[in-house]
Design a protein around this motif. Sequence first.
Motif, PDB file in Angstrom:
ATOM      1  N   LEU A   1       0.931  -1.230  -0.105  1.00  0.00           N
ATOM      2  CA  LEU A   1      -0.082   0.100   0.052  1.00  0.00           C
ATOM      3  C   LEU A   1       0.900   1.236  -0.123  1.00  0.00           C
ATOM      4  O   LEU A   1       0.356   2.396  -0.547  1.00  0.00           O
ATOM      5  CB  LEU A   1      -0.624  -0.117   1.142  1.00  0.00           C
ATOM      6  CG  LEU A   1      -2.272  -0.704   1.213  1.00  0.00           C
ATOM      7  CD1 LEU A   1      -2.932  -0.558   2.564  1.00  0.00           C
ATOM      8  CD2 LEU A   1      -3.214   0.230   0.218  1.00  0.00           C
ATOM      9  N   TYR A   2       1.951   1.187   0.454  1.00  0.00           N
ATOM     10  CA  TYR A   2       2.682   2.496   0.887  1.00  0.00           C
ATOM     11  C   TYR A   2       4.212   2.418   0.162  1.00  0.00           C
ATOM     12  O   TYR A   2       4.823   3.188   0.135  1.00  0.00           O
ATOM     13  CB  TYR A   2       3.100   2.643   2.300  1.00  0.00           C
ATOM     14  CG  TYR A   2       1.892   2.788   3.146  1.00  0.00           C
ATOM     15  CD1 TYR A   2       0.693   3.354   2.538  1.00  0.00           C
ATOM     16  CD2 TYR A   2       1.712   1.969   4.284  1.00  0.00           C
ATOM     17  CE1 TYR A   2      -0.711   3.312   3.454  1.00  0.00           C
ATOM     18  CE2 TYR A   2       0.406   1.646   5.039  1.00  0.00           C
ATOM     19  CZ  TYR A   2      -0.709   2.406   4.559  1.00  0.00           C
ATOM     20  OH  TYR A   2      -1.677   2.224   5.086  1.00  0.00           O
TER      21      TYR A   2
ATOM     22  N   GLY B   1      -4.229   2.003   8.851  1.00  0.00           N
ATOM     23  CA  GLY B   1      -3.523   2.423   7.858  1.00  0.00           C
ATOM     24  C   GLY B   1      -2.217   3.251   8.312  1.00  0.00           C
ATOM     25  O   GLY B   1      -1.493   2.435   8.889  1.00  0.00           O
ATOM     26  N   ASP B   2      -2.125   4.402   7.777  1.00  0.00           N
ATOM     27  CA  ASP B   2      -0.748   5.018   7.852  1.00  0.00           C
ATOM     28  C   ASP B   2      -0.810   6.507   8.701  1.00  0.00           C
ATOM     29  O   ASP B   2      -1.582   7.254   8.382  1.00  0.00           O
ATOM     30  CB  ASP B   2      -0.165   5.240   6.514  1.00  0.00           C
ATOM     31  CG  ASP B   2       1.462   5.282   6.592  1.00  0.00           C
ATOM     32  OD1 ASP B   2       2.012   4.893   7.851  1.00  0.00           O
ATOM     33  OD2 ASP B   2       2.049   5.600   5.400  1.00  0.00           O
TER      34      ASP B   2
ATOM     35  N   LYS C   1      -3.186  12.487   3.381  1.00  0.00           N
ATOM     36  CA  LYS C   1      -1.837  12.784   2.691  1.00  0.00           C
ATOM     37  C   LYS C   1      -2.203  12.990   1.123  1.00  0.00           C
ATOM     38  O   LYS C   1      -3.027  12.275   0.797  1.00  0.00           O
ATOM     39  CB  LYS C   1      -0.927  11.737   2.855  1.00  0.00           C
ATOM     40  CG  LYS C   1       0.407  12.277   2.630  1.00  0.00           C
ATOM     41  CD  LYS C   1       1.245  10.729   2.632  1.00  0.00           C
ATOM     42  CE  LYS C   1       2.593  10.895   2.013  1.00  0.00           C
ATOM     43  NZ  LYS C   1       3.178   9.545   1.575  1.00  0.00           N
TER      44      LYS C   1
ATOM     45  N   LYS D   1      -5.949  12.872   0.288  1.00  0.00           N
ATOM     46  CA  LYS D   1      -6.648  11.417   0.438  1.00  0.00           C
ATOM     47  C   LYS D   1      -6.405  10.961   1.824  1.00  0.00           C
ATOM     48  O   LYS D   1      -5.270  11.318   2.650  1.00  0.00           O
ATOM     49  CB  LYS D   1      -5.987  10.353  -0.259  1.00  0.00           C
ATOM     50  CG  LYS D   1      -6.182  10.605  -1.907  1.00  0.00           C
ATOM     51  CD  LYS D   1      -5.630   9.503  -2.478  1.00  0.00           C
ATOM     52  CE  LYS D   1      -5.700   9.751  -4.290  1.00  0.00           C
ATOM     53  NZ  LYS D   1      -4.776   8.926  -4.915  1.00  0.00           N
TER      54      LYS D   1
ATOM     55  N   VAL E   1      -5.515   8.410   4.637  1.00  0.00           N
ATOM     56  CA  VAL E   1      -4.647   7.303   4.532  1.00  0.00           C
ATOM     57  C   VAL E   1      -4.566   6.457   5.919  1.00  0.00           C
ATOM     58  O   VAL E   1      -4.044   5.454   5.983  1.00  0.00           O
ATOM     59  CB  VAL E   1      -3.073   7.793   4.320  1.00  0.00           C
ATOM     60  CG1 VAL E   1      -2.854   8.421   2.736  1.00  0.00           C
ATOM     61  CG2 VAL E   1      -2.588   8.725   5.209  1.00  0.00           C
ATOM     62  N   GLY E   2      -5.214   6.994   6.866  1.00  0.00           N
ATOM     63  CA  GLY E   2      -5.145   6.454   8.135  1.00  0.00           C
ATOM     64  C   GLY E   2      -6.434   6.811   8.960  1.00  0.00           C
ATOM     65  O   GLY E   2      -6.870   8.013   8.795  1.00  0.00           O
TER      66      GLY E   2
ATOM     67  N   SER F   1      -9.609   3.530   5.392  1.00  0.00           N
ATOM     68  CA  SER F   1      -7.919   3.541   5.410  1.00  0.00           C
ATOM     69  C   SER F   1      -7.513   2.766   4.162  1.00  0.00           C
ATOM     70  O   SER F   1      -6.413   3.113   4.044  1.00  0.00           O
ATOM     71  CB  SER F   1      -7.515   3.063   6.692  1.00  0.00           C
ATOM     72  OG  SER F   1      -8.202   3.908   7.843  1.00  0.00           O
ATOM     73  N   ARG F   2      -8.294   1.689   3.838  1.00  0.00           N
ATOM     74  CA  ARG F   2      -7.751   0.994   2.566  1.00  0.00           C
ATOM     75  C   ARG F   2      -8.191   1.494   1.473  1.00  0.00           C
ATOM     76  O   ARG F   2      -7.371   1.468   0.496  1.00  0.00           O
ATOM     77  CB  ARG F   2      -8.325  -0.262   2.948  1.00  0.00           C
ATOM     78  CG  ARG F   2      -8.477  -1.200   1.605  1.00  0.00           C
ATOM     79  CD  ARG F   2      -6.891  -1.971   1.327  1.00  0.00           C
ATOM     80  NE  ARG F   2      -6.671  -2.935   2.344  1.00  0.00           N
ATOM     81  CZ  ARG F   2      -5.714  -3.862   1.976  1.00  0.00           C
ATOM     82  NH1 ARG F   2      -4.763  -3.378   0.888  1.00  0.00           N
ATOM     83  NH2 ARG F   2      -4.782  -4.802   2.843  1.00  0.00           N
TER      84      ARG F   2
ATOM     85  N   ASN G   1      -8.521   4.828   0.634  1.00  0.00           N
ATOM     86  CA  ASN G   1      -8.135   6.072   0.513  1.00  0.00           C
ATOM     87  C   ASN G   1      -8.868   7.107  -0.533  1.00  0.00           C
ATOM     88  O   ASN G   1      -8.329   7.634  -1.406  1.00  0.00           O
ATOM     89  CB  ASN G   1      -6.610   6.071  -0.195  1.00  0.00           C
ATOM     90  CG  ASN G   1      -5.859   4.943   0.496  1.00  0.00           C
ATOM     91  OD1 ASN G   1      -5.138   4.163  -0.218  1.00  0.00           O
ATOM     92  ND2 ASN G   1      -5.625   4.851   1.827  1.00  0.00           N
TER      93      ASN G   1
END
Length: 437
Positions: free
Chosen positions: A308-309, A363-364, A390, A393, A395-396, A414-415, A417
């Motif tokens: 994902l990242y 998520g992040d 971020k 979008k 992201v977490g 979170s998935r 985005n």
Amino acid sequence: LGMVKSFKYIIVGGGVAAGYAAREFDRQGLKPGQLAIISKEAVAPYERPTLSKGYLNPNPKAAARLPEFHVCVGSGGDRLLPDWYKEKGIQLILGTEIVKVNLALKTLVSAAGEIFKFQTLIIATGSTVIRLTDFQVEGADAKNIFYLRELEDADKLVESIKMKKYGKAVIIGGGYIGLEVAAAMSINDFDVTMVYPDPWCMPRLFTPTMAAFYESYYENKGIKIIKGTVSVGFNANANGEVKGVKLKDGRVLEADIVVVGVGARPLTALFKGQLEEDKGGIKTDGFFKTSMPGVYAVGDVATFPIKLYNEMRRVEHVDHARKSAEHAVKAIKANETGKELEEYDYLPYFYSRTFELSWQFYGDNVGETLFFRDDNPLSPKPKFGSYWIKDGKIVGAFLEGGTPEENKAIAKVSRLNPPVENLDQLKKEGLSFASKF
Ligand code: FDA
Ligand code: NAD
């Protein structure tokens, strides 16, 4: 030369990942005698998170004790008792520490000198605690200074909680262990003080707004919080038991019990020079294969690609320990049968529970944060959260006090985005934004 015991598969380490790997081997098809788990611990794999939560419950009827929390009950699965391994012909080699490894020769040597040979190895040695004695803190080896990693550590802490009833506890560290054990000690009627160097608790994840909520909740429970300083030494009585914690700012705190949670370090030393490393862990691909054919690494020790990242990361949380173990076993089996398998595609998931509180994060945690509240005036429980945004979008997402459906919604958002067009609008919608997906 000692007898050599040979197995098709060996898992070194007998924690969370080992247990979930064993279940997956069984699901994929395993013959008796093919698999051995070698663990330093004296008990079959269990759900480690219980040690800082239910295990410390002062009510003997409610306190979690083995065999209740063997894997895989933590994720709603069956409980694998020692008999299960026996029935399946899986050798549980307990109380056995591996002290030497030769990956080229495919051998492991235990502290007692036993030799084990494998065709395929899964490294699941997890982490160990960072100790204050590691940085020569004066008096840090006094009695009643505890760390919490394994069942044995938890037993020592529980014993001392009984001995020092209504005493004073100092908790060093404001991360996961610090927050969970401070709550447990308070529930055990200790007079609790937390000490940590950071400006707010759990800075790895919490924003100042989130941390302020937990800190004031803890203070309302009578827990004192001392931030921005560290312990530089300990006083002990004539029996060598800790009595005081000396702080860098000159203060001395009285203490009958000290619990230290200043971080963990992955157990990779056995493999130094034999495997490629990255970011402090053993480097793997998206199937948990290391740089050595036939050798896999899972759980806390693995530094793996997060699709994902598009980045290599190490994750020290139970959900990843479970899923990485299952994925590695699937990869081993796919390799044997020539089947296709997708790369691991992980959405980070962390959680914690203390007092009546419970949060989840998915998520992040990078980019800007947007805090929201979602309190139900009829419920005494607080509900709030945060989105991380971020490049426009989400992201977490973090949620305190969510229902299972709400937690699923923040996982999904979170998935996926989704883009955020208007921050004010998102703030107004709060949790209901996630619930739309
Ligand atoms: P894990 O540490 O579970 O197992 C490693 C095993 O290998 C141990 O049994 C060890 O003895 C053994 N071993 C190591 N070296 C060996 C050697 N040389 N020879 C033989 N055996 C060896 N996460 C989360 O998401 N939510 C939570 O609430 C919590 N709570 C929590 C509480 C406490 C007290 C701790 C310590 C940790 C958590 N965690 C957590 C983190 C989570 O438990 C952790 O990420 C997983 O247990 C990692 O699983 P592994 O199997 O990688 O290591
Ligand atoms: P952590 O990294 O969460 O927290 C360490 C904390 O130690 C930091 O926040 C900092 O406040 C503090 N610190 C650092 N140096 C210090 C010093 N010299 N004096 C005082 N404080 C200092 O690590 P942890 O809480 O020790 O947890 C250990 C491991 O167990 C981690 O892998 C963690 O992920 C895992 N764990 C996870 C959970 C969970 O996910 N709910 C619960 C318990 C443990």
